[in-house]
Design a protein around this motif. Structure first.
Motif, PDB file in Angstrom:
ATOM      1  N   LEU A 193       1.166  -1.304   0.176  1.00 49.28           N
ATOM      2  CA  LEU A 193      -0.067   0.403  -0.044  1.00 49.28           C
ATOM      3  C   LEU A 193       1.249   1.348  -0.273  1.00 49.28           C
ATOM      4  CD1 LEU A 193      -2.596  -0.898   2.274  1.00 49.28           C
ATOM      5  CD2 LEU A 193      -2.856  -0.513   0.026  1.00 49.28           C
ATOM      6  N   GLN A 194       2.222   1.457   0.627  1.00 49.18           N
ATOM      7  CA  GLN A 194       2.565   2.048   0.460  1.00 49.18           C
ATOM      8  C   GLN A 194       3.142   2.604  -0.541  1.00 49.18           C
ATOM      9  OE1 GLN A 194       5.739   1.578   3.716  1.00 49.18           O
ATOM     10  NE2 GLN A 194       6.387   4.361   4.018  1.00 49.18           N
ATOM     11  N   PHE A 236      16.758 -10.384  15.577  1.00 46.08           N
ATOM     12  CA  PHE A 236      17.536 -11.009  14.568  1.00 46.08           C
ATOM     13  C   PHE A 236      15.782 -11.580  14.120  1.00 46.08           C
ATOM     14  CE2 PHE A 236      18.934 -13.739  11.611  1.00 46.08           C
ATOM     15  CZ  PHE A 236      19.178 -13.371  10.279  1.00 46.08           C
ATOM     16  N   LEU A 237      15.792 -12.865  14.877  1.00 42.68           N
ATOM     17  CA  LEU A 237      14.739 -13.594  13.831  1.00 42.68           C
ATOM     18  C   LEU A 237      13.414 -12.995  13.998  1.00 42.68           C
ATOM     19  CD1 LEU A 237      15.092 -16.656  17.207  1.00 42.68           C
ATOM     20  CD2 LEU A 237      15.642 -16.554  14.781  1.00 42.68           C
ATOM     21  N   THR A 238      12.850 -12.101  15.142  1.00 42.73           N
ATOM     22  CA  THR A 238      11.419 -11.430  14.531  1.00 42.73           C
ATOM     23  C   THR A 238      12.158 -10.038  13.191  1.00 42.73           C
ATOM     24  OG1 THR A 238      12.128 -10.401  16.139  1.00 42.73           O
ATOM     25  CG2 THR A 238      10.463 -11.924  16.353  1.00 42.73           C
ATOM     26  N   PHE A 239      12.642  -9.419  13.548  1.00 42.13           N
ATOM     27  CA  PHE A 239      13.303  -8.595  12.284  1.00 42.13           C
ATOM     28  C   PHE A 239      13.376  -8.975  10.892  1.00 42.13           C
ATOM     29  CE2 PHE A 239      12.561  -6.299  16.581  1.00 42.13           C
ATOM     30  CZ  PHE A 239      11.549  -5.423  15.442  1.00 42.13           C
ATOM     31  N   ALA A 240      14.728 -10.325  11.357  1.00 44.89           N
ATOM     32  CA  ALA A 240      14.686 -10.438   9.777  1.00 44.89           C
ATOM     33  C   ALA A 240      13.739 -10.454   8.698  1.00 44.89           C
ATOM     34  CB  ALA A 240      16.021 -11.775   9.560  1.00 44.89           C
ATOM     35  N   PRO A 241      12.477 -11.560   9.067  1.00 43.05           N
ATOM     36  CA  PRO A 241      11.682 -11.390   8.158  1.00 43.05           C
ATOM     37  C   PRO A 241      11.068 -10.324   7.816  1.00 43.05           C
ATOM     38  CG  PRO A 241      11.295 -12.753   9.996  1.00 43.05           C
ATOM     39  CD  PRO A 241      12.554 -11.717  10.303  1.00 43.05           C
ATOM     40  N   LEU A 242      10.728  -9.479   8.856  1.00 44.61           N
ATOM     41  CA  LEU A 242      10.081  -8.370   8.696  1.00 44.61           C
ATOM     42  C   LEU A 242      11.170  -7.407   7.388  1.00 44.61           C
ATOM     43  CD1 LEU A 242       8.053  -6.271   9.589  1.00 44.61           C
ATOM     44  CD2 LEU A 242       8.684  -5.289  10.830  1.00 44.61           C
ATOM     45  N   ILE A 243      11.990  -7.757   7.245  1.00 42.02           N
ATOM     46  CA  ILE A 243      13.492  -6.292   6.452  1.00 42.02           C
ATOM     47  C   ILE A 243      12.343  -7.024   4.958  1.00 42.02           C
ATOM     48  CG2 ILE A 243      15.529  -5.445   6.490  1.00 42.02           C
ATOM     49  CD1 ILE A 243      15.043  -4.924   9.345  1.00 42.02           C
ATOM     50  N   SER A 244      13.415  -8.364   4.793  1.00 42.82           N
ATOM     51  CA  SER A 244      12.502  -8.769   4.121  1.00 42.82           C
ATOM     52  C   SER A 244      11.537  -8.791   2.493  1.00 42.82           C
ATOM     53  CB  SER A 244      13.031 -10.768   4.127  1.00 42.82           C
ATOM     54  OG  SER A 244      11.404 -10.829   5.287  1.00 42.82           O
ATOM     55  N   MET A 245      10.492  -8.138   3.921  1.00 42.83           N
ATOM     56  CA  MET A 245       9.077  -7.868   3.384  1.00 42.83           C
ATOM     57  C   MET A 245       9.523  -6.420   2.687  1.00 42.83           C
ATOM     58  SD  MET A 245       6.681  -9.553   3.969  1.00 42.83           S
ATOM     59  CE  MET A 245       7.342 -10.666   4.042  1.00 42.83           C
ATOM     60  N   THR A 246      10.415  -5.383   3.196  1.00 43.59           N
ATOM     61  CA  THR A 246      10.535  -4.125   2.570  1.00 43.59           C
ATOM     62  C   THR A 246      11.803  -4.681   1.133  1.00 43.59           C
ATOM     63  OG1 THR A 246      12.701  -3.864   3.801  1.00 43.59           O
ATOM     64  CG2 THR A 246      10.892  -3.569   4.765  1.00 43.59           C
ATOM     65  N   VAL A 247      12.364  -5.512   1.572  1.00 46.62           N
ATOM     66  CA  VAL A 247      12.952  -6.059   0.098  1.00 46.62           C
ATOM     67  C   VAL A 247      11.917  -6.645  -1.201  1.00 46.62           C
ATOM     68  CG1 VAL A 247      14.512  -7.287  -1.096  1.00 46.62           C
ATOM     69  CG2 VAL A 247      15.275  -6.903   1.264  1.00 46.62           C
ATOM     70  N   VAL A 248      10.947  -6.968  -0.719  1.00 44.98           N
ATOM     71  CA  VAL A 248       9.764  -7.545  -1.894  1.00 44.98           C
ATOM     72  C   VAL A 248       8.626  -5.940  -2.043  1.00 44.98           C
ATOM     73  CG1 VAL A 248       7.480  -8.373  -1.831  1.00 44.98           C
ATOM     74  CG2 VAL A 248       9.198  -9.519  -0.424  1.00 44.98           C
ATOM     75  N   MET A 249       8.965  -4.472  -1.059  1.00 41.52           N
ATOM     76  CA  MET A 249       8.161  -3.859  -1.461  1.00 41.52           C
ATOM     77  C   MET A 249       9.472  -3.145  -2.215  1.00 41.52           C
ATOM     78  SD  MET A 249       8.134  -0.534   1.082  1.00 41.52           S
ATOM     79  CE  MET A 249       9.870  -0.095   0.761  1.00 41.52           C
ATOM     80  N   PHE A 250      10.561  -2.880  -2.176  1.00 45.88           N
ATOM     81  CA  PHE A 250      11.422  -2.768  -3.124  1.00 45.88           C
ATOM     82  C   PHE A 250      11.201  -2.941  -4.622  1.00 45.88           C
ATOM     83  CE2 PHE A 250      15.340  -2.485  -4.837  1.00 45.88           C
ATOM     84  CZ  PHE A 250      16.293  -1.493  -5.297  1.00 45.88           C
TER      85      PHE A 250
END
Lengths: 634, 635
Positions: free
Chosen positions: A88-89, A185-199
């Motif tokens: 959405l962003q 790491f365990l919780t934020f790594a998957p989240l940040i991989s989402m921003t890669v999708v967004m990218f």
């Protein structure tokens, strides 16, 4: 929660199975008490769900995965929501772009429609973000909690040899910063991989609009990543250095507070100030270096996206003049440059977090992979009611497992009849305390065997064995709870009356009753510390409350006034028939408690007999006695 | 340690080699690739000259410590920093304005030349911001570190002036925070706080100014839509997150306290079969922590998205109102564009300012605490005209000394006592009778309420503290060892001692075996306040320390009370060497120690009740004779 306080209570046989299966910590469940391990506290939170993977050959993420997977019902939907919110962003600038082009430039569409779209997308995105962040934090802290609980459970399983070599500071730092870094790491790594999708989505969208402009717009962004990595490469070691030097300063301050008498005695104030100045100078150098490193990198990192904006403005503007793109595109690209720098910033961060988390995880595994050296056999049975016969049969034992270990007990053999009282006497280091530690199976013998009522202590469950043994040492450890709770430590939830009765027997009631808060006085609180003798009396009460069949006093009255000791002895003698007693004696008065004296030398029994017999026939005994504590001069 | 056996038993603690491996590495626990980089950085560190800080017991800056006075001397530098801040902020906020100019003057009129100029100006703004910001960070950072250094030395020096009563047990933790978190809070305030305050405040002013210049109507719309919600939200967040994280801090402290106590008491927990109970108890404490954590982070989870929602509202309002103005020609597209960009830039400063208010408060609180500390006057003060105590013969005299740690209760009452040069006087008596106080008064750790204490006829209050204590040697009950090697510790009172002197002192007190046994001899580090040494060895080190300092008068404050027999025998032998030819006061816990003295003073209830040689006192049949009888009966 059933209270299973009465050791001889009802459910004895019914629970036998539970305490049998304690061979490996992995099999042990901690939810309830057992006959020998009473629980008097209600579990208010869910027990930890996941467990680390026991296979040590796997990678750390694979080993941690079960802990994360235990929370997949929250975690996976959270990630899905995060993905939608990120998409959405990406959508928002695109909508504004159409709005500018269609409603403002071309004036072909109504402005209101776009405004409503912006509002809906924006608000929806905010809502989703709120929900997924909550889910993320929830998962993160559940993982944190599970790891903490697993660690504590495991620590409680480990044997004395672990605690002999453990440095508690290190264990605590594992329980604190290491768990946190793994959890992050365990919780934020998957989240940040989402921003890669967004990218990727945004990048593709930009490419469909204008390829060269897209490439020009993101041109400076890899620089953000590269500079970020360089900055961390320098800052990280620096921050270790700074931390170390802060610790040096703190150490000097701490030593000067705790060692103030020495500093004052030697008039070393100025010398100490210079030492502090030296530490502070080193700290200052490293801190200034940190400042300079930041000054070299941060402004550049901040300005690179602005360079992207500039390129979009100039090149994009030229393209608008050339009528290749629209004004709305110009806006969208400007927005995307800001949006797209985020993955470049966080990617380097995640890689670094990953490195740290790996090191942290390995430190945590180091504890979780430590096997308890004393563990119940799979077929171990509970030791039910005993008479209290004890037999040491050719026991050989040494502490540690290095090559330089020397036998403390060397073919030690001794039989103690039920109800008998035996004093162990010998020089420091002859192995007296070791004998009783082996009896309670705090360590396992290297050779030989120890039997209680004819059962090898290794064949029965440790908890049932220890439930019959009450042990008091010379420097007893008290917990920072009330005196009542300390006395009831082995019988949590015991009635106040029983606590007081035990305290009376141990001659502790008198001084406790004089305290303003009596039995509710919290040890160590408001500067209230007990003297050595008072601590020993509380420890004796703690043990008497358990009504043991075997009572061990390891120099347990060494700090107690001779007159008070006499009264304690009188109380013990009154109940002497109820237990088998082993006394490790450093005073003549304590030896008097025993029916029989065992003189130990170099890990063996040198002689045995009554005090009189040994005095008469054994010169070594007289010699040892001559060196005993002179006791209570002041 | 509970079942760990007596300290000093070879089985009690971790093996010496394991400890040194863990403690000896400079970067223990650091990942290896970082350690390499750290080595490389450290290789560039210059040799710092040995500091030589001036220290005076009585002469120091007594003016109240305030932020203004603290920063005052650097007024000029701070003004320079402020100038840099202005340049930096203006250059940064020029961006959207240049975009607007580019749109309205170049892109929309299709004028490429102007576009190049705008591009150049934009580039210039980037370069200027880059340079100013780098210079500002570096400059204020360096200045901050200089200030922190000075403050550390100043506070620590003031610690050193304080008398012993300042260091009561309950206070040590708080004293530590003065030197750590309070100074850190001040550093944070200075380095991030003040400058950031300026940057963010200025940013707000500039943005608001530019917006009003571009279009007052739209500026009002933006502020009305965005500001109230954002302010309300931010203040809510600040309060809620402070409460939330306060709770988290308490909870994690509880978790770690429980863990640490469990680790310390695990032997008891094992012996008493308390594991299951404690596992559940710990899980409950961890659970509380988790609840607090989730609660606190929920505040953050709401704040970020809610702010974004307000931003979207602002954007929508701008598009709606500004869009209409563009349509009716009262606003250019470039101006609308600039507004949208400034809207985004508007959020950060407000959020930061609220946060900064926090750091400002903490900094102020630290200033207040430091001010109180720096204004604390020592209770034992050196006289203005104090003279250097000449080399002592060693005569000690108590003249009608009365003393109490607090006003109501006297510990010593009208004590008169003379110790002749070269004599050893033992002081015995029940716990709490005031024995140790005698030692503390001679060294002037405290001053008597009445009466005087004379050394060779000089009142101890008339001489400089340094010259007094330099000639006295004290061996306390708990031998305190400093971080460092055995040699560092032995040479504590005489830093200029040679290696031979140190080894000699060690051998004299019977530590020869120990230093021969240790791999690095006297250079072996003592760890964790001496945990790798037995209490006997530590006590001997303390004795060697006193011995090396060659004091004229020696005071042993229950120095042998915590020892096992073998160590005590060694120490008694060492004492004979150390006491040789010196005046000594031996505060004795054990009669065996007292009996060796020339004379014995029995103290009870703050008074000297008996005084004489062992034989005399036994013959007199008084208190001492009773104690002796009890003692003999039990040995």
């Amino acid at each position: 929660m059933p209270r299973s306080l009465e050791p001889m209570g009802v459910a004895a046989d019914g629970r036998l199975g539970e305490s049998k299966s304690t061979s490996a910590s992995a099999n042990r469940e901690w939810s309830t008490g057992t006959r020998f391990e009473p629980v008097d506290v209600e579990r208010r939170f869910e027990p930890p769900r996941g467990k680390i993977h026991p296979d040590r050959t796997l990678g750390w993420i694979r080993r941690m995965l079960p802990i994360v997977a235990a929370h997949k019902w929250v975690f996976v939907p959270t990630l899905v929501l995060a993905l939608i919110a990120n998409l959405l962003q990406v959508l928002l600038p695109a909508v504004i772009r159409s709005g500018i082009d269609q409603a403002l430039t071309d004036r072909t569409a109504s402005l209101n429609r776009f405004v409503v779209m912006v509002l809906v997308i924006g608000v929806l995105r905010s809502l989703l973000t709120l929900v997924y962040r909550y889910g993320l934090y929830k998962t993160a802290f559940q993982i944190d909690s599970d790891l903490r609980n697993r660690l504590y459970e495991h620590l409680s399983e480990l044997s004395f040899d672990f605690y002999d070599r453990m440095q508690s500071g290190q264990v605590i730092s594992r329980a604190n910063s290491d768990i946190r870094s793994v959890q992050m790491f365990l919780t934020f790594a998957p989240l940040i991989s989402m921003t890669v999708v967004m990218f990727s989505v945004a990048f593709t969208f930009m490419l469909t609009i204008h390829v060269p402009l897209t490439l020009v717009a993101i041109l400076p962004l890899p620089g953000v990543y590269w500079l970020g990595v360089r900055l961390r490469n320098e800052l990280f070691p620096l921050s270790w250095i700074v931390q170390g030097r802060l610790a040096d300063v703190a150490t000097t301050v701490d030593e000067n507070i705790n060692g103030v008498r020495v500093v004052r005695s030697f008039a070393a104030e100025r010398q100490q100030i210079n030492q502090l100045a030296k530490a502070a100078t080193s700290l200052r150098w490293a801190s200034v270096r940190t400042v300079d490193t930041r000054a070299r990198h941060n402004p550049l990192i901040e300005n690179l996206p602005r360079l992207g904006t500039l390129l979009v403005l100039v090149y994009g503007g030229w393209l608008v003049i050339d009528e290749q793109v629209t004004e709305g595109t110009l806006f969208a690209f400007t927005a995307y440059v800001t949006l797209l720098q985020a993955p470049f910033r966080t990617l380097g961060m995640v890689l670094m977090l990953g490195q740290r988390a790996k090191a942290s995880a390995e430190r945590i595994f180091e504890i979780l992979d430590t096997e308890p050296s004393v563990a119940d056999r799979p077929d171990a049975a509970d030791l039910a009611d005993i008479d209290g016969a004890i037999e040491f049969d050719d026991v050989v034992f040494a502490y540690g497992n290095g090559s330089d270990r020397a036998d403390v007990l060397d073919r030690f053999s001794l039989r103690i009849e039920p109800g008998e009282s035996v004093a162990l006497v010998g020089r420091t280091g002859c192995g007296k305390s070791t004998v009783v530690r082996l009896l309670a199976r705090f360590y396992d013998v290297d050779q030989g065997a120890i039997r209680v009522d004819g059962h090898d202590v290794r064949d029965v469950t440790a908890a049932s064995l220890r439930a019959h043994i009450g042990m008091v040492t010379d420097e007893p450890f008290l917990f920072s709870t009330s005196l009542a709770d300390n006395i009831a430590y082995a019988r949590p939830g015991a009635e106040r009356g029983a606590v007081v009765a035990a305290a009376v027997e141990a001659q502790a009631d008198e001084f406790i009753a004089q305290l303003p808060d009596g039995y509710d006085t919290v040890v160590g609180e408001r500067g209230y510390t007990l003297s050595g003798g008072q601590r020993q009396r509380v420890a004796i009460a703690r043990t008497l409350l358990t009504d043991p069949r075997i009572l061990v006093l390891d120099d347990a009255t060494s700090a107690i006034d001779v007159h008070v000791e006499e009264r304690i002895h009188a109380a013990l003698t009154e109940r002497a028939a109820q237990w088998t007693m082993i006394v490790i004696a450093h005073r003549l008065s304590t030896i008097a408690l025993a029916d029989r004296v065992v003189l130990m030398e170099d890990g063996r029994v040198a002689a045995t007999g009554t005090h009189r017999e040994l005095m008469a026939n054994e010169p070594r005994y007289a010699e040892v006695l001559a060196h005993l504590d002179d006791g209570g001069a002041a | 340690m509970s079942f760990g056996g007596p300290a000093g038993s070879p089985f009690g603690g971790p093996s010496a080699s394991a400890t040194s491996a863990a403690a000896g590495l400079p970067f223990a626990g650091m990942p290896s690739e970082l350690a390499e980089r750290a080595e490389r950085i450290l290789a560039q560190e210059p040799e710092h000259p040995d500091p030589d800080v001036a220290f005076s017991q009585s002469e120091y800056d007594r003016r109240p410590f305030t932020l203004r006075r603290f920063l005052g001397p650097h007024r000029l530098g701070l003004a320079g920093a402020a100038a840099l801040v202005i340049v930096e902020t203006v250059a940064l906020q020029a961006g959207p304005l240049l975009t607007q100019i580019g749109l309205d003057r170049a892109i929309l009129p299709r004028d490429a030349t102007v576009l190049w100029w705008v591009g150049l100006a934009y580039l210039a703004s980037i370069v200027v911001n880059l340079a100013a910001s780098a210079a500002r960070v570096s400059y204020t950072g360096r200045l901050g570190e200089k200030l922190m250094y000075e403050l550390r030395v100043r506070v620590f020096s003031h610690f050193q002036r304080q008398s012993l009563d300042f260091y009561t047990e309950e206070k040590t933790g708080r004293l530590m925070t003065r030197m750590t978190s309070d100074i850190d809070a001040l550093a944070a305030l200075f380095q991030d706080g003040l400058v950031n305050l300026a940057v963010q405040g200025l940013t707000l002013v500039i943005i608001t100014g530019v917006m009003f210049a571009l279009s007052p109507t739209l500026a009002v719309v933006t502020l009305v839509v965005v500001l109230p919600g954002m302010l309300a939200l931010t203040f809510w967040f600040k309060g809620a997150s402070e409460r939330g994280y306060g709770a988290v801090r308490d909870r994690i402290a509880a978790v770690l306290a429980d863990l640490s106590e469990s680790l310390a008491g695990m032997r008891v927990i094992t012996a008493t079969n308390r594991r299951r109970h404690n596992v559940i108890q710990h899980a409950n404490i961890v659970g509380e922590h988790t609840v607090a954590n989730v609660r606190a982070s929920t505040v953050g989870a709401i704040y970020g998205p809610a702010n974004e929602a307000i931003g979207v509202l602002g954007q929508a309002a701008l598009l709606l109102v500004g869009g209409r103005m563009v349509l009716d020609g009262s606003l250019t597209v470039g101006e609308l564009f600039a507004f949208l960009l400034y809207l985004t830039a508007f959020f950060a400063p407000i959020q930061q300012l609220v946060q900064l208010y926090n750091s400002y408060q903490q900094g102020q609180a630290a200033v207040v605490k430091l001010r109180q500390l720096l204004q604390t006057e020592p209770t034992v003060v050196e006289a203005r005209d104090a003279f250097v105590l000449p080399p002592l013969e060693g005569r000690i005299e108590f003249e009608g000394v009365t003393f109490g740690y607090d006003r109501e209760q006297s510990v010593l009452r009208d004590v008169n006592l003379v110790v002749e040069p070269g004599e050893t006087l033992a002081v015995v008596g029940p716990t709490g009778a005031g024995k140790s106080t005698v030692a503390k008064l001679v060294t002037r750790f405290y001053d008597p309420d009445q009466g005087r204490i004379l050394l060779d006829g000089h009142d101890v209050r008339d001489v400089t503290l340094h010259s007094l204590r330099h000639q006295l040697g004290v061996v306390p009950q708990e031998a305190f060892l400093f971080h460092g090697s055995i040699a560092d510790n032995v040479a504590f009172g005489r830093p200029d001692a040679t290696a031979e002197d140190i080894v000699d002192a060690c051998r004299q007190v019977g530590l020869g075996d120990l230093i021969d046994r240790l791999g690095s001899g006297v250079d072996t580090p003592v760890h964790e306040r001496g945990s790798s040494l037995s209490s006997g060895e530590r006590q001997l080190l303390a004795l060697a320390r006193a011995f090396l300092a060659q004091p004229r008068v020696l005071i042993l404050d229950e120095a042998t009370s915590n020892l096992d027999l073998r160590s005590e025998t060694v120490i008694e032998r060492a004492l004979d060497v150390v006491l040789e030819g010196r005046t000594a006061i031996v505060i004795a816990h054990r009669l065996a120690t007292a009996m060796r003295a020339d004379r014995i003073a029995v103290i009870d209830d703050g008074r000297v009740v008996e005084l004489g040689t062992h034989a005399e006192l036994v013959a007199a049949g008084g208190r001492y004779a009773d104690m002796y009888a009890t003692w003999s009966a039990h040995s």
